[in-house]
Write an enzyme that holds these catalytic residues in place. Structure first.
Site, PDB file in Angstrom:
ATOM      1  CD  GLU A 176      -2.796  -1.331   2.369  1.00 40.91           C
ATOM      2  OE1 GLU A 176      -3.958  -1.754   2.275  1.00 40.91           O
ATOM      3  OE2 GLU A 176      -2.243  -1.096   3.457  1.00 40.91           O
TER       4      GLU A 176
ATOM      5  CE  LYS B 113       1.174  -1.306   5.224  1.00 39.72           C
ATOM      6  NZ  LYS B 113      -0.256  -0.958   5.103  1.00 39.72           N
TER       7      LYS B 113
END
Length: 715
Positions: free
Chosen positions: A442, A510
């Site tokens: 994300e 991430k």
């Protein structure tokens, strides 16, 4: 070999009777965690509570509309602390085998024990029991305080007092705001045994015990019936026993135990306990399961722990460890998704597409409840994540009823229609593309051709075609066309998969994303590409990222025979365990979601699918075992495959497997006769119930013995 047979045959009994300080199922401390968020959660698939907290939650009970929707806080009458004026020695223990948390207070005159449990069979019940035992002969009464912080109020539910029911206090109310405009607000009834400010051991008593019931239900009628059941069980002495028996049944169905690494072994047991606590009883027939959120039922209030919403975490991270053992619980997850079909259809229409678009964040309606619109619009890989769970269920169980009268086919085909309407055709490269998406990583959004998203879309389209063939449904030709021609990004020069179109090597990531192509998606690639994906993305993945990530890297390195590298990554997983009760946090510094079931699920997959090499295929269950140096033995008991229960024992150089019993399947599909086929030698070994099979460690598969047997064929 004889010792192995004893192990496989006897451990199921001995494990369930073992007790004492060395019991790996019991987590003990002389103090509660300084951060109350890491107190142990107790749950049973319907009710969830973090011990000593003033609030609890009930599955399916949300307050707030749309993006404001969150688990409704319910006041908990069992928020009671055991206290004494005398100097005391304190012990706090969580017994994962029995599902009971106990605080023991020991003074010179009395031993006082306070136990809590969320009843594992009667899901509307939570229980507190107090036991006082006199330590020395005395004619004096002995009193222990029960200090309560309970107030019968909630910021999410408008409670009103109701007439007492038998020996119980009673309040009832409705949530303040419905999830969907014009929708109904859930009702909640609480009936509980009044808790006095103290309990006293009379002079003539050497010991005495007290029991306190709490019932939470969705109607007065249901609450009264559950309270009556609790009183009856208490009167007969079966209240705790029936709870323990339900946990015993669960553990008999599945146990995962490691020899050699104490920390790893305890972590596995705790993860299985907390994950199973989020699921309903094996005998639950209510069909009202509300799904599994990242922090479980004990968390998820307003602004906390992702509001108790259901994400891809359920289908990709938590589901695999449960579906491997429990077809009924796996089916409950699928039924939850089926019940949200109408909402998924509405989501797709609002985006301007056909079919079904499952919400990035889901509550009960299936409509998008993510507070930030971009995730619901762009993190569309959720659709493929949902269908992968259905696919693995079919391959493990052969239960076609889930796809016919269970409406699973509507899910699979609705998702296929969505993909076909969502892709864009590019004439120049003769490929389909998914534009403007957010990958699992994300850090990036509005990108094109996320390799994970495109791959999971490809596989869900292929499964839609396969299922249509099985059910003799005319599949639109576009399903196969898009599946064959959707772009799967691959850098031919560097021999790795770019995370998305335009990704530049070295950019930070991430969490696990591209590395999931190999597992759980199973995209075919060369060992060189698999290695490059792992090395490139491991180097740039945020070390503070969510806990499930490193389990996926560990699985990848185990595939390539790199047990040492996998072992180091699993140690990183353990840094997310906070406090003595093995409660996970989303990040290793203790921040983020508490009781992070997503991270536990990723870790369990590293053990269950990494060490064993289990891979669920259409026609077989593959295995390719490799255990790290600090694990001398891995025992996985209760693997449920095509109506059979298999117990496995993996050692450095040998494997032993036995078909324990014929397991009832969720959809009454007939049990298949099985065989082991070894990859290198080509040996075929029939698996006869009750007769163990031992062979040198090598890759192979378990498959149907007689593929022509009509009773075991999907067709």
């Amino acid at each position: 070999m004889s010792s192995w047979l004893l192990l496989l045959c006897a451990l199921c009994v001995s494990d369930l009777t073992m007790a004492g300080a060395d019991d790996p199922y019991v987590f003990t401390s002389d103090a509660m965690p300084p951060d109350p968020r890491f107190a142990p959660p107790l749950a049973n698939g319907l009710l969830g509570w973090r011990v000593y907290s003033g609030v609890m939650h009930m599955g399916g009970v949300y307050n707030g509309e749309g993006g404001r929707c969150h688990r409704a806080d319910i006041p908990c009458p069992l928020s009671v602390a055991l206290e004494t004026d005398e100097p005391a020695q304190h012990t706090y223990s969580l017994d994962a085998r029995a599902g009971i948390f106990t605080h023991t207070l020991l003074t010179a005159g009395v031993s006082a024990s306070q136990s809590f449990y969320a009843h594992r069979h009667y899901a509307n019940l939570m229980v507190m029991e107090v036991l006082l035992v006199r330590q020395v002969a005395s004619e004096e009464p002995l009193t222990v305080k029960l200090s309560s912080s309970f107030t019968p109020q909630s910021r999410d539910i408008a409670f009103q007092s109701a007439p007492d029911y038998k020996t119980g206090r009673h309040i009832q109310g409705q949530t303040i705001a419905a999830e969907v405009p014009g929708g109904s607000c859930p009702t909640v009834d609480l009936i509980w045994t009044a808790i006095p400010p103290n309990v006293t051991l009379l002079p003539e008593q050497s010991q005495s015990r007290w029991g306190f019931l709490l019932v939470v239900a969705d109607s007065t009628e249901a609450a009264e019936a559950a309270f009556d059941e609790g009183l009856s069980l208490m009167a007969s002495g079966n209240l705790r026993l029936s709870h323990q028996e339900a946990w015993k049944e669960l553990w008999l169905e599945s146990q995962v135990e490691l020899t050699g690494s104490g920390a790893l072994g305890k972590a596995v047991i705790a993860c299985m306990f907390y994950l199973l606590s989020a699921f309903p009883s094996l005998h639950d027939a209510s069909n009202l399961f509300g799904g599994v959120s990242p922090g479980g039922l004990s968390n998820g209030g307003d602004g906390q722990d992702y509001w108790g919403h259901v994400f891809w975490d359920q289908d990709i991270w938590m589901y695999p460890a449960v579906s491997l053992f429990y077809p009924k619980l796996a089916r409950a997850v699928l039924q939850y998704r089926v019940r949200t079909i109408d909402g998924a259809k509405d989501n797709a229409q609002k985006q301007g597409f056909k079919g079904l678009k499952f919400p990035w964040e889901s509550a009960m309606s299936g409509r998008e409840v993510c507070p930030e619109d971009i995730y619901g619009q762009q993190e569309i890989h959720i659709n493929g994540d949902v269908t992968l769970a259905f696919q693995n269920y079919l391959y493990l169980t052969q239960d076609l009823s889930m796809f016919t009268e269970g409406r699973g086919s509507e899910v699979i085909w609705g998702v296929a229609d969505y993909w076909v309407s969502r892709v864009t055709w590019n004439k120049a490269d003769q490929s389909y593309h998914l534009l403007g998406v957010m990958p699992p990583d994300e850090f990036y959004y509005n990108v094109n051709d996320s390799v994970y998203t495109n791959t999971v879309a490809k596989f869900s389209l292929q499964f839609a075609v396969e299922l249509a063939h099985l059910l003799q449904y005319p599949a639109p030709k576009e399903w196969q066309d898009v599946a064959e021609r959707i772009k799967i990004p691959l850098d031919e020069e560097s021999q790795y998969h770019p995370e998305y179109d335009g990704y530049v090597k070295g950019r930070p990531v991430k969490q696990a994303d591209t590395v999931m192509l190999g597992y759980p998606l199973g995209l075919a690639m060369s060992p060189e590409v698999r290695r490059n994906d792992l090395e490139i993305y491991e180097a740039v993945t945020d070390p503070r990222g969510p806990a499930m990530t490193w389990g996926m890297f560990a699985v990848g390195w185990l595939e390539l025979g790199e047990a040492g590298r996998a072992q180091k990554l699993l140690q990183k997983c353990l840094s997310n365990i906070q406090g003595p009760f093995q409660v996970w946090s989303e990040s290793s510094d203790g921040s983020g979601v508490v009781n992070f079931l997503t991270g536990m699920g990723g870790f369990l997959q590293a053990v269950l699918f990494g060490f064993s090499g289990f891979r669920i295929q259409r026609e077989c269950l593959n295995f390719s075992p490799l255990v790290p140096d600090d694990v001398s033995e891995l025992c996985i008991r209760g693997v449920s495959y095509r109506g059979n229960k298999l117990d496995w024992l993996f050692r450095k150089d040998e494997v032993c497997v036995i078909v324990r019993k014929q397991a009832p399947t969720a959809g009454n599909a007939a049990a298949c006769r099985l065989q082991v086929i070894l990859k290198t030698s080509g040996a075929k070994i029939p698996l006869i119930p009750g007769q163990p099979v031992t062979f040198p460690r090598e890759a192979g598969c378990v498959c149907q013995l007689d593929s022509t047997s009509s009773s075991c064929c999907l067709l």
